[in-house]
Design an enzyme around this catalytic site. Structure first.
Site, PDB file in Angstrom:
ATOM      1  N   GLU A 445       0.841  -1.191   0.000  1.00  0.00           N
ATOM      2  CA  GLU A 445       0.000   0.000   0.000  1.00  0.00           C
ATOM      3  C   GLU A 445       0.880   1.246   0.000  1.00  0.00           C
ATOM      4  OE1 GLU A 445      -2.870   0.783  -0.577  1.00  0.00           O
ATOM      5  OE2 GLU A 445      -3.681   2.348   0.682  1.00  0.00           O
ATOM      6  N   ASP A 518       1.186  -0.756   6.398  1.00  0.00           N
ATOM      7  CA  ASP A 518       1.620  -0.135   7.649  1.00  0.00           C
ATOM      8  C   ASP A 518       0.923  -0.770   8.848  1.00  0.00           C
ATOM      9  OD1 ASP A 518       3.284   1.599   6.363  1.00  0.00           O
ATOM     10  OD2 ASP A 518       1.761   3.171   6.163  1.00  0.00           O
ATOM     11  N   ASP A 520      -0.758   0.495  11.062  1.00  0.00           N
ATOM     12  CA  ASP A 520      -1.704   1.464  11.622  1.00  0.00           C
ATOM     13  C   ASP A 520      -3.110   1.169  11.121  1.00  0.00           C
ATOM     14  OD1 ASP A 520      -1.712   2.210   9.016  1.00  0.00           O
ATOM     15  OD2 ASP A 520      -0.840   4.192   9.311  1.00  0.00           O
ATOM     16  N   ASP A 522      -4.986   2.533   8.756  1.00  0.00           N
ATOM     17  CA  ASP A 522      -5.154   2.422   7.313  1.00  0.00           C
ATOM     18  C   ASP A 522      -4.606   1.088   6.804  1.00  0.00           C
ATOM     19  OD1 ASP A 522      -6.356   4.866   7.193  1.00  0.00           O
ATOM     20  OD2 ASP A 522      -4.496   5.954   6.771  1.00  0.00           O
TER      21      ASP A 522
END
Ligand code: 0RA
Length: 653
Positions: A445, A518, A520, A522
């Protein structure tokens, strides 16, 4: 294994053996449980959080068996401070009389002999729960301490064990009118080194499931770890698996297209089967199958029999009542399962669980039992309720026509289409090796992370596909929409397998499909989307274990010229301590912050990286999360966010 079993007893064991004047049989016993402590993973799967929770399931399963036998109506599970577990049932109580073979009370044998307790003995007492039903002696062996109280024959009997060793004989400690079994144990931190802390939701989910599978059985779960905030829930469903289907629909915000959940069942000798079925106005299919109350994530014969019969019911009904016109194509499996929520539960003696993770039922006779039952009973149900039948049938017909139209459009466009079999997406940085067995694709991503990955990779065997474009709501999409989506099309093209009915695993261009995102919110979102997409449209990819999640580090810890990476907060603290404190700590907020060399070293180098292999359970969980987050209904989403606030606070939904 064999060698270990022949090892002489150590001193402590000799003490126990001598103290309690046990004979040769008991010495055998001690060696048996020693094997469990040596290789706990072989008996409970892992010594991580999964294995820890498994301890509770093992104990509860025995009480559920007592309920199945018709002698127990209530099971109470508590989590006490210090993560002590108690399980109480109102069954007959485990027998306490002296067992002739062992010269010990039966309850002592059950808790100290591997595989004792009727599950494997063919006593007819229970339908075997398969790999996982290894029983309470395993839990005893893996507990720092374990106590049992049996109420039976007017008395309360008690015995205590530590790490599987007997520390008190079975003693009468009181009188009672009642019967039942009460177990208390503390998981051994020497075994469960990662954690001995239970997650309420994990236990609740499994206990709820057991309550659904055994209609009318009441199971309560009570968390007393925080005195000021005691949480208690009772799971009891008179509707059984019918209620299970209703629960799934509600929690995912699905709207049924008919009022009543269908329910069909049969008993044939020592085999029984029941299914609950409902159709909603969405496009997804949800089938949960169980054998002897054990989840079969990879399906198997019962699920196959279900699918075969369902397709036949629709086609035969359609023909018989002229709903399927001559020009119409036969309905496919995918057509008749669009918008389906179903639970399949079978019980049988000697269940065989197959496959790497033992998640697939292998008993061939169950295919026929389920398909014959479903075909006959669902046909009758449809014939007796033409309005309901018509609504459901027309839904499948719609699905079929949409699929057919999409297929035609695809075929005619194929020559110039991006999905033509050999075409590759423009953004793909392919590897040079063309043998899929050697190669891996990183789905990344973000363009900057994609750039680092391209530079840092081993271009011989590693391909990089950066993801971009708009997220697709696969909840509301049929196959044709998925194919047109700018985020997912490159993935389909790069993998080469096609999707849905056209999926062909032999065309897979890489045997490792790695999702790199990541750590996180997202990143979690993109993982959920991709796993849901694979689960729904390329399921064999997950079943065959081709999908992985990359594990980038969270921290870089530097001191002078030395630097190390840490993948969790605990590891960070450990590394800092090891380096003697006062280090420079960099927290990676995203993959994009790492230069190509760092990304290679920490996350992509096959010699040093760790990756998580995605299981069917992971994918199902993603599918569920996705439904809740992307579905139409606000209420399930609100509940989910409330429960998971700490994970989704930044999610803009
Ligand atoms: C075998 C025989 C009998 C009871 C049980 C097992 C039993 C086991 C467990 C484990 C947890 N709770 C349990 N409750 C009962 C009873 C035989 C008899 O009374 O005739």
């Amino acid at each position: 294994m064999a060698n270990e079993e022949l090892r002489p007893l150590d001193e402590e064991q000799m003490d126990t053996a001598v103290d309690t004047e046990y004979g040769a049989d008991q010495i055998q016993v001690l060696k048996g449980l020693e094997a469990v402590r040596k290789r706990p993973g072989m008996y409970i799967g892992s010594t991580g959080p999964k294995g820890l929770h498994h301890l509770v399931y093992e104990i509860v399963d025995n009480s559920v068996d007592e309920a199945l036998a018709g002698y127990c109506s209530h099971i109470e599970v508590e989590i006490l401070p210090g993560d002590v577990i108690t399980v109480r049932d109102n069954g007959r109580g485990i027998p306490v009389d002296i067992n002739e073979d062992e010269g010990l009370p039966a309850v002592t044998v059950v808790l100290t002999v591997l595989h004792a307790g009727g599950k494997f003995g063919g006593s007819g007492y229970k339908v075997s729960g398969g790999l996982h039903g290894v029983g309470s002696s395993v839990v005893n062996a893996l507990s720092e301490w374990f106590e049992i109280e049996v109420s039976r024959q007017g008395h309360v009997y008690r015995q205590r064990f530590e790490r599987g060793d007997v520390v008190t004989d079975l003693e009468v400690v009181g009188d009672t009118d009642g019967t039942g079994t009460f177990i208390r144990f503390k998981a051994d931190p020497e075994i469960f080194t990662e954690t001995t802390e239970y997650e309420y939701d994990v236990l609740a989910r499994r206990l709820r499931e057991q309550a659904f599978l055994n209609a009318g059985l009441s199971i309560t779960l009570c968390d007393r770890r925080d005195e000021a905030n005691v949480v208690r829930e009772e799971f009891c469903y008179e509707g059984g698996i019918r209620s299970f289907v209703e629960y799934i629909n509600e929690s995912r915000g699905l709207t049924p297209v008919h009022d009543e959940v269908m329910h069909f069942s049969t008993v044939q000798g020592d085999k029984s089967a029941e299914v609950a079925i409902s159709y909603n106005d969405g496009y997804n299919e949800i089938i949960l199958s169980f054998a002897n109350d054990v989840r079969t994530v990879d399906g198997g014969t019962h699920e196959q029999g279900f699918k075969t019969a369902l397709t036949r019911v629709f086609n035969d009904y359609g023909k018989k009542f002229n709903l399927l016109k001559d020009g119409d194509k036969k309905l496919s499996g995918e057509d008749v399962r669009e918008g389906l929520t179903a639970v399949i539960s079978v019980k049988l003696t000697e269940a065989e669980f197959e496959g790497q993770t033992k998640g697939k039922l292998g008993n061939t006779e169950m295919a026929g039992v389920v398909s014959k039952m479903l075909y006959e009973k669902m046909m009758t149900y449809f014939e007796e309720r033409p309005a309901v039948a018509k609504a459901i049938f027309n839904k499948a017909l719609d699905a079929s026509r949409a699929r057919e139209a999409a297929r035609k459009a695809r075929d005619s466009a194929r020559r110039k289409s991006a999905l033509e079999s050999n075409a590759l997406p423009g953004k793909l940085a392919d590897c040079t090796d063309k043998n899929p067995e050697n190669t891996e694709i990183y789905i990344v991503e973000g363009d900057s992370a994609g750039g680092s990955a391209k530079e840092g990779r081993d271009r011989n065997i590693q391909a990089i596909l950066p993801l971009w474009g708009k997220m697709l709501n696969v909840e509301k999409a049929r196959v044709d929409k998925v194919i047109g989506n700018d985020k997912l099309t490159p993935v389909i093209m790069a993998l080469g397998t096609g999707i849905g009915d056209d999926f062909d695993i032999t065309k897979l261009r890489y045997h490792k499909v790695v999702i790199m995102a990541d750590a996180d919110v997202d990143g979690a979102h993109i993982r959920t989307l991709l796993l849901t997409f694979f689960f729904r449209y390329m399921r064999p990819l997950i079943e065959e274990g081709y999908v992985y999640i990359a594990q980038p580090p969270l921290y870089k810890i530097s001191k002078g010229k030395k630097h190390v990476y840490a993948f969790s907060d605990e590891e960070r603290d450990r590394e800092i301590a090891e380096l003697g404190g006062s280090c420079d700590i960099q927290r990676y907020k995203g993959l994009g912050e790492m230069d190509p060399q760092q990304l290679w070293e920490t996350t992509m180098d096959p010699n040093y990286r760790t990756m998580l292999r995605v299981t069917m359970e992971d994918a199902m969980e993603a599918d569920e999360t996705f439904s809740i987050l992307m579905g139409d209904k606000v209420e399930p989403r609100r509940l989910f966010i409330e429960k998971n606030a700490k994970y989704v606070e930044n999610l803009d939904i």
